[in-house]
Design a protein around this motif. Sequence first.
Motif, short mmCIF file in Angstrom:
data_model
loop_
_atom_site.label_atom_id
_atom_site.label_comp_id
_atom_site.label_asym_id
_atom_site.label_seq_id
_atom_site.Cartn_x
_atom_site.Cartn_y
_atom_site.Cartn_z
N VAL A 291 25.85 -52.73 0.94
CA VAL A 291 25.11 -51.57 0.45
C VAL A 291 25.97 -50.85 -0.59
O VAL A 291 27.16 -50.62 -0.38
CB VAL A 291 24.76 -50.59 1.60
CG1 VAL A 291 23.86 -49.47 1.08
CG2 VAL A 291 24.09 -51.33 2.74
N ILE A 292 25.34 -50.51 -1.71
CA ILE A 292 26.03 -49.82 -2.80
C ILE A 292 25.48 -48.41 -2.92
O ILE A 292 24.27 -48.22 -3.08
CB ILE A 292 25.85 -50.56 -4.13
CG1 ILE A 292 26.35 -52.00 -4.01
CG2 ILE A 292 26.58 -49.84 -5.26
CD1 ILE A 292 25.95 -52.88 -5.17
N PHE A 293 26.36 -47.43 -2.85
CA PHE A 293 26.01 -46.03 -3.05
C PHE A 293 26.65 -45.56 -4.36
O PHE A 293 27.85 -45.72 -4.55
CB PHE A 293 26.50 -45.15 -1.90
CG PHE A 293 25.94 -45.53 -0.55
CD1 PHE A 293 24.77 -44.94 -0.09
CD2 PHE A 293 26.59 -46.45 0.25
CE1 PHE A 293 24.26 -45.28 1.16
CE2 PHE A 293 26.09 -46.79 1.49
CZ PHE A 293 24.91 -46.21 1.95
N ILE A 312 29.52 -50.52 1.34
CA ILE A 312 29.59 -50.81 2.78
C ILE A 312 29.12 -52.24 2.99
O ILE A 312 27.99 -52.59 2.65
CB ILE A 312 28.72 -49.85 3.61
CG1 ILE A 312 29.05 -48.39 3.27
CG2 ILE A 312 28.90 -50.13 5.09
CD1 ILE A 312 30.44 -47.97 3.61
N GLU A 313 29.98 -53.09 3.56
CA GLU A 313 29.60 -54.48 3.82
C GLU A 313 28.83 -54.57 5.14
O GLU A 313 29.27 -54.08 6.17
CB GLU A 313 30.85 -55.36 3.87
CG GLU A 313 31.60 -55.42 2.54
CD GLU A 313 32.58 -56.57 2.50
OE1 GLU A 313 32.22 -57.67 3.00
OE2 GLU A 313 33.68 -56.38 1.99
N LEU A 314 27.68 -55.22 5.08
CA LEU A 314 26.83 -55.32 6.27
C LEU A 314 27.38 -56.32 7.30
O LEU A 314 26.98 -56.28 8.46
CB LEU A 314 25.42 -55.72 5.86
CG LEU A 314 24.63 -54.65 5.09
CD1 LEU A 314 23.24 -55.16 4.75
CD2 LEU A 314 24.56 -53.35 5.87
N LYS A 315 28.28 -57.19 6.88
CA LYS A 315 28.84 -58.14 7.84
C LYS A 315 29.66 -57.43 8.91
O LYS A 315 29.90 -57.98 9.98
CB LYS A 315 29.70 -59.19 7.13
CG LYS A 315 30.96 -58.65 6.49
CD LYS A 315 31.74 -59.77 5.82
CE LYS A 315 33.03 -59.25 5.21
NZ LYS A 315 33.79 -60.34 4.55
N LYS A 337 32.48 -56.69 -5.98
CA LYS A 337 31.18 -56.48 -5.33
C LYS A 337 30.13 -56.06 -6.35
O LYS A 337 28.98 -56.50 -6.31
CB LYS A 337 31.32 -55.40 -4.26
CG LYS A 337 32.09 -55.87 -3.04
CD LYS A 337 31.25 -56.83 -2.23
CE LYS A 337 31.95 -57.24 -0.94
NZ LYS A 337 33.13 -58.06 -1.17
N LEU A 338 30.50 -55.19 -7.29
CA LEU A 338 29.52 -54.73 -8.26
C LEU A 338 29.24 -55.77 -9.33
O LEU A 338 28.30 -55.64 -10.10
CB LEU A 338 30.01 -53.43 -8.92
CG LEU A 338 30.13 -52.22 -7.99
CD1 LEU A 338 30.38 -50.95 -8.78
CD2 LEU A 338 28.88 -52.04 -7.15
N ARG A 339 30.07 -56.81 -9.40
CA ARG A 339 29.81 -57.89 -10.35
C ARG A 339 29.12 -59.08 -9.69
O ARG A 339 28.90 -60.09 -10.33
CB ARG A 339 31.12 -58.38 -10.96
CG ARG A 339 31.86 -57.35 -11.77
CD ARG A 339 33.10 -57.98 -12.33
NE ARG A 339 33.98 -56.99 -12.91
CZ ARG A 339 35.19 -57.26 -13.39
NH1 ARG A 339 35.64 -58.48 -13.37
NH2 ARG A 339 35.95 -56.31 -13.90
N ALA A 340 28.85 -58.97 -8.39
CA ALA A 340 28.33 -60.12 -7.65
C ALA A 340 27.04 -60.65 -8.25
O ALA A 340 26.16 -59.90 -8.63
CB ALA A 340 28.09 -59.74 -6.18
#
Length: 399
Positions: A291-293, A312-315, A337-340
């Motif tokens: 999740v990206i805030f 926040i990683e859901l794993k 993460k933001l470049r995924a």
Amino acid sequence: MVFGKKKAQWSPEKSLRDGPEQTKRLSNLLKLRSEHDQAVAKTGWDDYQRQLHNNQMLKGLFKKLDPTVMKPIGDVKGEVQLSFKYDFNNDMLLVKVIKCRELANKDIRAKMSNFFVKLELLPDPLNQGEKRTQISRGTNCPRYDEIFGFCIPEHGLGDSKLIVQVCEHSLGGNDDIRGEVIICLNTFTFRSEPTYTAWYSLNMETDLSISGNLDISIAFQPPRTLLITVHGANDLAPRDEGQTADPFVKVAVSGCDKIYQTQVIKDSLNPVWSETFEFQIHEEEFEDKFVIFHVIDEDKKSTNDSLGQCVIELKDLNPEFGVHGSFPLADLRNSDKLRAKTYQSRIAQEFRESLMAHSVARAPGCLFKNHRGGKVVSVTCRKAGAKGKIRIVDGIPIY
């Protein structure tokens, strides 16, 4: 006399009847061929060739605008080679700037530029200030071999960072930062390995003035409902010193279509929202999603300003208990993460559809009209955080 089975004769009708997939492929091929012939007949050969040229031009531009990478392609690139050593007798960190390679010019018309490297220690309680190399002129692969010292006790290395910026010198005095590396000194163990030497890839400049925390909670309702609540934020850092902010939060889950947004809270650095958003995700998908805030300061007079992000990683989410807490905000533009690719795949599809529509409509006209001499076309996509430039020389795009 030879006895044996009678050889069956080949029949086109039997062959097609026995292979429905082959029939389907042949039908599609004939359909595409017919559409091609109709397009050429309708538009004329010259117009058809022009449309192919437009598509080729936009495909090249799309490669430069590839949104699977968040940082501006062609704007920030290159690497810097650094070496680190710690002088235990004098409590001093020694940093050697060796060289850079494949740096990018600000002006694409210039073949070579004049670069130098800046270094700054944070925090800097002794006010040692920034240190600079000499300016290396006329090369995009400059070599420096300069050593700088920063006074810092050994126990202070754990909380310190070294900011390394590669800058392009300007005669007008406005030097441009062409890339940055932030190195956490707690990654070094000088007692066991006295010297570290490595290449570091340059990133966009990171805004270290961002501060504050975001209070959120995440709950899961089987079989596939993820509830994300943004409660509030505290101690946000305004973009202009002495002023306040009009913050709101964007919430996204990697690989999902929906992007939610809270209400805008006027004149507050400690806003309260208490808004809940719903995403449809199966528990089996948690391993690869996050999740990206993104907290944003609304500015109706100009562009909005970023007040920081958190991920926040859901794993790590326990579906039974969920998660609730206050998470620090930071500038995460350079985060993997933001470049995924999973997060950017939807935008990539929008790019393809948008560029094909531009090709058919031949818009904007300044890109597709016949040019004499040279012309540089720049395109920016704020949504993907990407930029691209192509040069058109006598009507021919040069990528």
